[in-house]
Design an enzyme around this catalytic site. Structure first.
Site, PDB file in Angstrom:
ATOM      1  N   GLU A  21      20.324  45.866  57.347  1.00 17.65           N
ATOM      2  CA  GLU A  21      19.415  46.922  56.907  1.00 17.65           C
ATOM      3  C   GLU A  21      19.865  48.304  57.375  1.00 17.65           C
ATOM      4  OE1 GLU A  21      15.173  45.655  57.365  1.00 17.65           O
ATOM      5  OE2 GLU A  21      16.109  43.883  58.235  1.00 17.65           O
ATOM      6  N   SER A 147      13.043  43.208  55.503  1.00 18.50           N
ATOM      7  CA  SER A 147      13.300  43.940  54.252  1.00 18.50           C
ATOM      8  C   SER A 147      13.662  43.034  53.085  1.00 18.50           C
ATOM      9  CB  SER A 147      14.405  44.982  54.448  1.00 18.50           C
ATOM     10  OG  SER A 147      13.958  46.021  55.266  1.00 18.50           O
ATOM     11  N   TYR A 215      13.378  49.198  48.005  1.00 21.33           N
ATOM     12  CA  TYR A 215      14.092  50.425  48.337  1.00 21.33           C
ATOM     13  C   TYR A 215      14.760  51.113  47.157  1.00 21.33           C
ATOM     14  CZ  TYR A 215      13.280  48.646  52.998  1.00 21.33           C
ATOM     15  OH  TYR A 215      12.662  48.171  54.130  1.00 21.33           O
ATOM     16  N   ARG A 254       3.321  47.050  60.136  1.00 23.15           N
ATOM     17  CA  ARG A 254       2.877  46.803  58.762  1.00 23.15           C
ATOM     18  C   ARG A 254       2.831  45.304  58.538  1.00 23.15           C
ATOM     19  NH1 ARG A 254       7.153  47.723  55.563  1.00 23.15           N
ATOM     20  NH2 ARG A 254       7.238  45.523  54.989  1.00 23.15           N
ATOM     21  N   ASP A 256       2.345  42.186  55.832  1.00 26.59           N
ATOM     22  CA  ASP A 256       2.507  41.883  54.410  1.00 26.59           C
ATOM     23  C   ASP A 256       1.733  40.618  54.065  1.00 26.59           C
ATOM     24  OD1 ASP A 256       4.197  44.068  54.286  1.00 26.59           O
ATOM     25  OD2 ASP A 256       6.007  42.866  54.552  1.00 26.59           O
ATOM     26  N   GLU A 270       4.183  38.181  57.118  1.00 27.45           N
ATOM     27  CA  GLU A 270       4.904  38.604  58.320  1.00 27.45           C
ATOM     28  C   GLU A 270       4.397  39.949  58.797  1.00 27.45           C
ATOM     29  OE1 GLU A 270       9.069  39.973  57.800  1.00 27.45           O
ATOM     30  OE2 GLU A 270       8.820  39.305  55.726  1.00 27.45           O
ATOM     31  N   ASN A 272       5.779  43.472  60.399  1.00 31.52           N
ATOM     32  CA  ASN A 272       6.963  44.306  60.585  1.00 31.52           C
ATOM     33  C   ASN A 272       6.703  45.292  61.724  1.00 31.52           C
ATOM     34  OD1 ASN A 272       8.676  43.740  57.924  1.00 31.52           O
ATOM     35  ND2 ASN A 272       6.517  43.826  57.381  1.00 31.52           N
ATOM     36  N   GLY A 276       9.552  50.688  57.464  1.00 29.94           N
ATOM     37  CA  GLY A 276      10.342  51.781  56.918  1.00 29.94           C
ATOM     38  C   GLY A 276       9.567  53.081  56.816  1.00 29.94           C
TER      39      GLY A 276
END
Length: 326
Positions: A21, A147, A215, A254, A256, A270, A272, A276
């Site tokens: 990443e 990611s 992205y 964050r 998800d 998960e 994070n 990002g």
């Protein structure tokens, strides 16, 4: 209002790094460094390599803004380096970072805390690549990447698993998570200062929220707030806050989710710990939705990390004093 609120800070922004990443991290780091400079901070932009400890020793920053993503930067390794150097830093600490990055262990902790997670298990990639280890549809993903790197969806009726799992070019470790695919909506919640900011609904142009959808320009559409019932939105935020606490996370995270509105299934996929901060990222969008601009968001993260570093140093000093008294 002070237009240069960070004028007294020297911030080392750690970006790039060694993981798959790296490119995303460079974009995140540049955006955050720019925001810090707009607020008066003296910023050192550090492309984090294996000489990171020596580089930071020379720089001696007040705080490190950790903008790294993926292995080494997000899994507790860099956090351990920063702890050893006694440097303040943003985001979560060593244990929480390592735990959240290990999807299987994180799911066990979250399930014990009452957070709904998908079933499935941990498998050797060669076993998962030779034959179905569960009936499709299911998802295969590396146990310790982020990611959506190396993630595959196996559709109902598929004759075989993803052949990429057997490839010599596979670089994401030999352990993969295989879990049932939950049809429905992709949702995300940012946790900041102990509260869930909002719920974002993500529509991937390709139909699957993979790396390019996350992205790539125009890869996905983010809808804030999500078009879901109020009770489901509140459940998402509550589960995200509970997950953040259960894993011992700090700063911003964050979470998800997948939500199946037909069968009323909500699962957290998960957490994070270093989400990002790119132009297409979810965290800045959710912050803006509740009235927090990008610069203010970056400032809060920096000041939060600096304050926690100061508290840690004070605790170490007290402990050392008590040992000396004995």
């Amino acid at each position: 209002m002070n237009s240069r609120p960070l004028a007294h800070f020297h911030v080392a922004v750690l970006m790039g790094g060694l993981s798959a990443e790296r490119d995303v991290s460079l974009v995140t780091g540049a955006a955050c460094a720019d925001a810090l400079e707009r607020q008066g901070a003296r910023v050192s932009r550090v492309d984090a390599g294996r000489d990171l400890a020596a580089v930071l020793t020379d720089l001696a920053p007040d705080v490190c803004f950790n903008a790294l993503h993926g292995a080494w930067g997000e899994d507790g390794c860099v956090q351990g380096v920063l702890e050893t150097l006694d440097l303040a830093y943003t985001h979560s600490g060593v244990l929480a970072s390592a735990l959240a990055m290990d999807k299987t262990k994180a799911k066990a902790v979250l399930a014990a805390a009452g957070v709904p997670v998908p079933g499935g298990g941990l498998y050797n990639r060669f076993a998962a690549g030779r034959a179905h280890v569960m009936a499709p549809p299911y998802v295969v993903k590396p146990n310790a990447e982020g990611s959506s790197v190396g993630v595959f969806r196996v559709f109902e009726g598929a004759n075989s698993p993803p052949r990429e799992l057997l490839s010599p070019a596979w670089t994401f470790g030999d352990e993969v998570v295989v879990e049932p695919y939950v049809d429905g909506l992709e949702l995300a919640v940012t946790v900041m200062d102990g509260r869930g900011l909002a719920v974002t609904e993500i529509e991937a142009r390709s139909g699957f929220y993979d790396y390019e959808a996350k992205y790539g320009e125009g890869g996905s559409v983010h809808i804030v707030p999500a078009r879901i019932p109020a009770d489901v939105a509140e459940a998402c935020k509550a589960h995200a806050v509970r997950a953040h606490a259960a894993l011992g996370c700090k700063g911003i995270t964050r979470s998800d989710f997948r939500y199946d509105p037909v069968n009323h299934i909500l699962v957290l996929l998960e957490v994070n710990t270093q989400p990002g901060m790119t132009p297409t990222s979810l965290v800045p969008e959710q912050a803006a939705h509740v009235g927090i601009g990008f610069d203010e968001l970056v400032r809060w993260m920096t000041e939060d990390g600096h304050a926690r570093g100061g508290a840690r140093k004070a605790a170490h000093s007290r402990s050392a004093g008590q040992t000396h008294d004995r």
